[in-house]
Motif scaffolding. Structure first.
Motif, PDB file in Angstrom:
ATOM      1  N   ALA A 134      -1.712  -7.627  10.504  1.00 11.46           N
ATOM      2  CA  ALA A 134      -1.310  -7.409   9.111  1.00 11.46           C
ATOM      3  C   ALA A 134      -2.017  -6.176   8.548  1.00 11.46           C
ATOM      4  CB  ALA A 134      -1.622  -8.637   8.277  1.00 11.46           C
ATOM      5  N   VAL A 176       5.395  -7.726  10.672  1.00 12.53           N
ATOM      6  CA  VAL A 176       4.388  -8.756  10.453  1.00 12.53           C
ATOM      7  C   VAL A 176       4.697  -9.532   9.168  1.00 12.53           C
ATOM      8  CG1 VAL A 176       1.907  -9.169  10.213  1.00 12.53           C
ATOM      9  CG2 VAL A 176       2.719  -7.226  11.553  1.00 12.53           C
ATOM     10  N   LEU A 197       9.741   5.063   1.401  1.00 10.70           N
ATOM     11  CA  LEU A 197       8.625   5.973   1.684  1.00 10.70           C
ATOM     12  C   LEU A 197       9.088   7.379   2.089  1.00 10.70           C
ATOM     13  CD1 LEU A 197       6.346   3.428   3.579  1.00 10.70           C
ATOM     14  CD2 LEU A 197       6.200   4.099   1.186  1.00 10.70           C
ATOM     15  N   GLU A 202      -0.392   4.935  -3.395  1.00 12.32           N
ATOM     16  CA  GLU A 202      -1.478   5.521  -2.597  1.00 12.32           C
ATOM     17  C   GLU A 202      -1.025   6.846  -1.982  1.00 12.32           C
ATOM     18  OE1 GLU A 202      -4.255   3.458  -0.329  1.00 12.32           O
ATOM     19  OE2 GLU A 202      -4.515   1.863  -1.792  1.00 12.32           O
ATOM     20  N   ALA A 253       0.429   8.053   7.830  1.00 15.65           N
ATOM     21  CA  ALA A 253       1.556   7.600   7.009  1.00 15.65           C
ATOM     22  C   ALA A 253       1.721   8.505   5.790  1.00 15.65           C
ATOM     23  CB  ALA A 253       1.335   6.156   6.575  1.00 15.65           C
ATOM     24  N   ARG A 254       0.603   8.869   5.173  1.00 15.90           N
ATOM     25  CA  ARG A 254       0.673   9.712   3.972  1.00 15.90           C
ATOM     26  C   ARG A 254       1.188  11.107   4.287  1.00 15.90           C
ATOM     27  NH1 ARG A 254      -5.256   7.856   1.834  1.00 15.90           N
ATOM     28  NH2 ARG A 254      -4.698   5.672   1.488  1.00 15.90           N
ATOM     29  N   PHE A 283       8.546  -1.340  12.899  1.00 17.11           N
ATOM     30  CA  PHE A 283       7.939  -2.249  13.877  1.00 17.11           C
ATOM     31  C   PHE A 283       8.986  -3.024  14.674  1.00 17.11           C
ATOM     32  CE2 PHE A 283       3.281  -2.789  12.897  1.00 17.11           C
ATOM     33  CZ  PHE A 283       3.191  -1.705  12.056  1.00 17.11           C
ATOM     34  N   PHE A 311       3.679  -4.698  -2.373  1.00 17.75           N
ATOM     35  CA  PHE A 311       3.407  -3.957  -1.140  1.00 17.75           C
ATOM     36  C   PHE A 311       3.888  -2.510  -1.282  1.00 17.75           C
ATOM     37  CE2 PHE A 311       5.119  -3.598   3.501  1.00 17.75           C
ATOM     38  CZ  PHE A 311       4.021  -2.876   3.894  1.00 17.75           C
ATOM     39  N   ILE A 359      -1.364   2.622   3.044  1.00 18.70           N
ATOM     40  CA  ILE A 359      -2.337   1.925   2.200  1.00 18.70           C
ATOM     41  C   ILE A 359      -3.700   1.966   2.902  1.00 18.70           C
ATOM     42  CG2 ILE A 359      -2.894  -0.270   1.101  1.00 18.70           C
ATOM     43  CD1 ILE A 359       0.147  -0.884   1.210  1.00 18.70           C
ATOM     44  N   PHE A 384      -2.942  -3.503  10.176  1.00 18.39           N
ATOM     45  CA  PHE A 384      -2.288  -2.298  10.684  1.00 18.39           C
ATOM     46  C   PHE A 384      -0.942  -2.082  10.007  1.00 18.39           C
ATOM     47  CE2 PHE A 384       0.556  -0.286  13.901  1.00 18.39           C
ATOM     48  CZ  PHE A 384       0.032   0.996  13.794  1.00 18.39           C
ATOM     49  N   TYR A 385      -0.244  -3.173   9.785  1.00 22.98           N
ATOM     50  CA  TYR A 385       1.074  -3.066   9.140  1.00 22.98           C
ATOM     51  C   TYR A 385       0.938  -2.405   7.764  1.00 22.98           C
ATOM     52  CZ  TYR A 385       5.850  -4.585   7.969  1.00 22.98           C
ATOM     53  OH  TYR A 385       7.172  -4.625   7.643  1.00 22.98           O
ATOM     54  N   LEU A 386      -0.026  -2.867   6.994  1.00 19.50           N
ATOM     55  CA  LEU A 386      -0.226  -2.305   5.653  1.00 19.50           C
ATOM     56  C   LEU A 386      -0.684  -0.847   5.727  1.00 19.50           C
ATOM     57  CD1 LEU A 386      -2.016  -5.342   3.950  1.00 19.50           C
ATOM     58  CD2 LEU A 386       0.354  -4.639   3.659  1.00 19.50           C
ATOM     59  N   ARG A 387      -1.624  -0.597   6.610  1.00 19.12           N
ATOM     60  CA  ARG A 387      -2.158   0.767   6.716  1.00 19.12           C
ATOM     61  C   ARG A 387      -1.093   1.736   7.210  1.00 19.12           C
ATOM     62  NH1 ARG A 387      -7.684   0.684   9.880  1.00 19.12           N
ATOM     63  NH2 ARG A 387      -7.804   2.808   9.075  1.00 19.12           N
ATOM     64  N   SER A 388      -0.190   1.250   8.062  1.00 24.96           N
ATOM     65  CA  SER A 388       0.850   2.140   8.592  1.00 24.96           C
ATOM     66  C   SER A 388       1.830   2.558   7.507  1.00 24.96           C
ATOM     67  CB  SER A 388       1.605   1.451   9.730  1.00 24.96           C
ATOM     68  OG  SER A 388       2.536   0.528   9.201  1.00 24.96           O
ATOM     69  N   ARG A 389       1.708   1.941   6.318  1.00 26.43           N
ATOM     70  CA  ARG A 389       2.564   2.335   5.203  1.00 26.43           C
ATOM     71  C   ARG A 389       1.811   3.244   4.215  1.00 26.43           C
ATOM     72  NH1 ARG A 389       5.671   1.040   8.713  1.00 26.43           N
ATOM     73  NH2 ARG A 389       7.031  -0.774   8.623  1.00 26.43           N
ATOM     74  N   ILE A 436       3.501 -11.362   5.982  1.00 29.12           N
ATOM     75  CA  ILE A 436       2.285 -11.371   5.161  1.00 29.12           C
ATOM     76  C   ILE A 436       2.484 -12.299   3.970  1.00 29.12           C
ATOM     77  CG2 ILE A 436       0.558  -9.951   4.018  1.00 29.12           C
ATOM     78  CD1 ILE A 436       1.467  -7.611   5.607  1.00 29.12           C
TER      79      ILE A 436
END
Lengths: 462, 250
Positions: A385, B88, B162, B105, B76-77, B84, B98, A394, A387-392, B90
């Protein structure tokens, strides 16, 4: 030593602790005191106290308040509700004593009685004597014995049959003293057939002196009744808070409890539920977010004494710094309690190497046709989870916050009072960001910075 | 836009990618195909910056700079997006929250103020249409209880929000029925423009009926063993991977 002080206090104050009460109550209190003398304070050799050590706490001296405060306390000055949008009946417990500027006990039009237990002993003896001490194990559990022996006052609520109280009753428990203080608040809530009551119980302290609260609430829910109980604990680090709720649930009746612990020194919550009639239900939840050197111990005991009953426990915690959490969930299913459904979940996230958790399920099942499950997890945040968030896009910090918040929200989302849920939601997110100070939730005027909209008049009960 | 040179990657001391090379330019669509276990997902994860992979050799150059040392959020930025294979779940994080966190960010990284709430919500609404998503985003947790199709739609929805420059879609077609596949593919196509690039990683040819690649690469044994146009995919579909294996192993 506190124990010596307690003997002395009891013997010197027999007039107010025993003589003021009717014969059956006096006998019970006397028996309770003897039981406490025999059992003493709980110690770590007892299974249920293995991880909560009171040793240092009971080496201190604390003062009892044997009469209501004669200090001229201005409730309006003292109290400001942090939930102005939450419409409640509010009652205040001040150093363990019921406090009101109007009546000490009130009878509402619908037959509901709210007020001081001390007064209820005198004005409603038949009701009180029928229930007081009946759901409490004074022979076995020493702190319940201690509370019973010293019980003088607390909140009394009686809801007759077929009454649904629309507004929640909010109990604010305030400690205010310039010495170390011990209080033994005793509450009695009686809910009639087909009746409903929502209770929001908040614990606060004004002065950061050492304090020890040993509170006990007995809740009796008659057939098809429902009690929704919330406990908000945001105490200072110098306090020790021991609360016990003993609930007796008759057939088709339900109890829901929610313990929300955001700050505190040492906190121990005991919830003991007896499901005494067919189809009785218990839904017990807890959320603890602890850090620094805090210690939180949740003990749940569910006794399935009748068939077709349902119980569910969901306790979740995030433990940071050097904090410790304990969860002990015991389910006892009697031989005749067939068709029992009992579920227990305890999930913990440890944020540091020094944080610790002791989670222990105990199942004792004597019936053969039951569904019971328990699960306990202790871990870090899910790396997938993360990694999933960071890959966006965040960042790691925000991702952790999101996941922790999500973890907590499973409990927060079960709150049925919208204003309270919203408030808790905000508090949890502030707490996780490290921005929640004890004053944030505080209803008291210790901070001048409180925004105006939070200031609200004390609403006396009718 | 993306240039991978001599990349060698291992996980748990096992070499997965070796001597891997690819060049991707803006406006292009690349398909990477190959049998199971040849390193397709490893490639996707390594580009996105997932932990646990060790780069033993080579480099990944994105927009002229090596990104090997960059964190996943930094990549990503800068415009890299990973769709994926197994999105995942969440629980407790709403899709709205989200995406709001992610968008803001990324904006912060670009020196922009957070997007005003009204503007953000209407933007979400527009993007939902691209993948015909009818989920209530505010109340539903990310991927929780979603069907396989909903999860994949949600990936493309996030991509739409995004607006990445380089999208790597890892087995986006797996687990989709034909209707969902059509919707997802349509979403991907409509997000395509001359400034962005897409890498589609897939096992089967059928996705490529909808998304027409400029290049098809066959990944086998950790490296690209064959590159061709879209007709290569059809050939693979017809003959399977065995003929490639035979070609290589000889």
């Amino acid at each position: 030593m506190l124990k010596d002080k307690i003997y002395e206090d009891f013997n010197l104050n027999r007039n107010v602790l025993l003589d003021n009460f009717s014969e059956p109550i006096r006998q019970l209190k006397h028996k309770a005191f003897e039981s406490f003398v025999k059992l003493g304070f709980p110690h770590i050799k007892l299974e249920n106290w293995r991880h909560t050590n009171l040793k240092n706490i009971i080496e201190n001296d604390y003062k009892h308040c044997f009469s209501p405060s004669d200090k001229d306390v201005d409730i309006e000055q003292l109290f400001q509700c942090e939930l102005p949008e939450m419409d409640t009946y509010t009652v205040i417990q001040y150093n363990g004593w019921f406090m009101s500027r109007n009546n000490d006990i009130s009878l509402m039009d619908n037959g509901v009685i709210i007020g001081s237990l001390n007064k209820a002993f005198k004005e409603y003896p038949e009701i009180v004597e029928k229930h007081f001490g009946k759901y409490t194990a004074v022979e076995k559990r020493s702190l319940e014995a201690l509370n019973t022996a010293f019980a003088q006052d607390g909140i009394f609520i009686f809801v007759p049959d077929n009454v649904k109280l629309e507004k929640p009753i909010q109990i604010i428990n305030i400690l205010d003293a310039d010495t170390n203080l011990i209080t033994q608040p005793r509450n009695l809530f009686i809910i009639g057939k087909n009746s409903e009551l929502t209770l929001v119980h908040c614990d606060h302290s004004i002065l950061h002196r050492q304090s020890l609260i040993n509170s006990l609430s007995e809740i009796f829910i008659d057939e098809n009744g429902f009690v929704d109980h919330y406990k908000m604990q945001n105490k200072d680090a110098e306090s020790t808070l021991i609360t016990t709720i003993n609930v007796h649930v008759e057939s088709n009746a339900r109890i829901s409890t929610n313990a929300l612990i955001l700050n505190g020194g040492v906190i121990r919550n005991n919830v003991n539920v007896k499901l005494n009639g067919k189809n009785a239900q218990a839904d017990l939840k807890g959320l603890y977010l602890v850090d620094r050197k805090q210690h939180v111990d949740n003990q749940v005991f569910i006794h399935h004494a009748s068939s077709h009953c349902y119980s569910k426990q969901l306790y979740k915690g995030i433990i940071d710094d050097d904090a410790r959490a304990v969860f002990n969930g015991r389910i006892l299913v009697d031989k005749d309690a067939q068709k029992t459904d009992a579920y227990q979940t305890n999930k913990n996230i440890l944020l540091t190497d020094n944080a610790s958790v002791h989670s222990q399920p105990q199942l004792e099942i004597y019936a053969d046709d039951v569904k019971c499950s328990h699960g306990s997890t202790v871990g870090q945040l899910d790396p997938n989870a993360m990694f999933y968030l960071r890959s966006r896009g965040i960042c790691e910090h925000s991702s952790r916050m999101l996941l922790m918040y999500a973890f907590a929200s499973e409990v927060v989302d079960t709150i049925t009072i919208e204003a309270l849920k919203y408030r808790l939601d905000t508090m949890v997110s502030k707490r996780l960001k490290g921005e929640l100070s004890i004053c944030d939730q505080c209803v008291l005027h210790c901070s001048e910075k409180a925004p105006d909209f939070l200031k609200m008049d004390f609403k006396p009960i009718v | 836009m993306l240039s991978i040179k001599n990349l060698e990657v291992s996980i748990d001391n096992k070499v997965i990618l070796k001597n891997f090379n690819i060049e991707v330019k803006a406006g292009e669509v690349h398909a990477i195909m190959g049998p199971n276990g040849t390193g397709k997902s490893t490639l996707a994860n390594v580009i996105a910056g997932r932990e646990g992979y060790e780069v033993l050799n080579g480099d990944i150059i994105y927009k002229g700079k090596s990104i090997l040392e960059s964190k996943p959020e930094e990549r990503a930025r800068e415009g890299i997006f990973l769709g994926f294979q197994y999105p995942v779940e969440i629980p407790g994080v709403s899709i709205t929250n989200f995406m709001k966190t992610a968008v803001n960010e990324i904006r912060k990284h670009k020196g922009l103020d957070p997007m005003p709430a009204g503007e953000f919500l209407s933007m979400l609404k527009e993007k939902k249409k691209i993948v015909e998503m009818n989920t209530t985003l505010a109340s539903r947790s990310v991927n929780q209880g979603f069907s396989g199709g909903e999860k994949k739609k949600n990936e493309i929805f996030q991509m739409a929000v995004l607006e990445p420059q380089l999208a790597i879609l890892d087995e986006t077609d797996s687990g989709l029925d034909i209707d969902a596949l059509r919707i997802v593919a349509h979403g991907i196509n409509s997000l395509k423009n001359k400034d962005n690039a897409t890498i589609v990683i897939t096992h089967y040819q059928r996705l490529l009926d909808y998304i027409v690649p400029d290049f098809v690469h066959v990944l086998y044994g950790g490296r690209i063993v064959k590159t061709g146009g879209k007709e290569l995919a059809l050939e693979l579909e017809e003959k399977g991977y065995d003929w490639i294996k035979q070609e290589i192993d000889i």
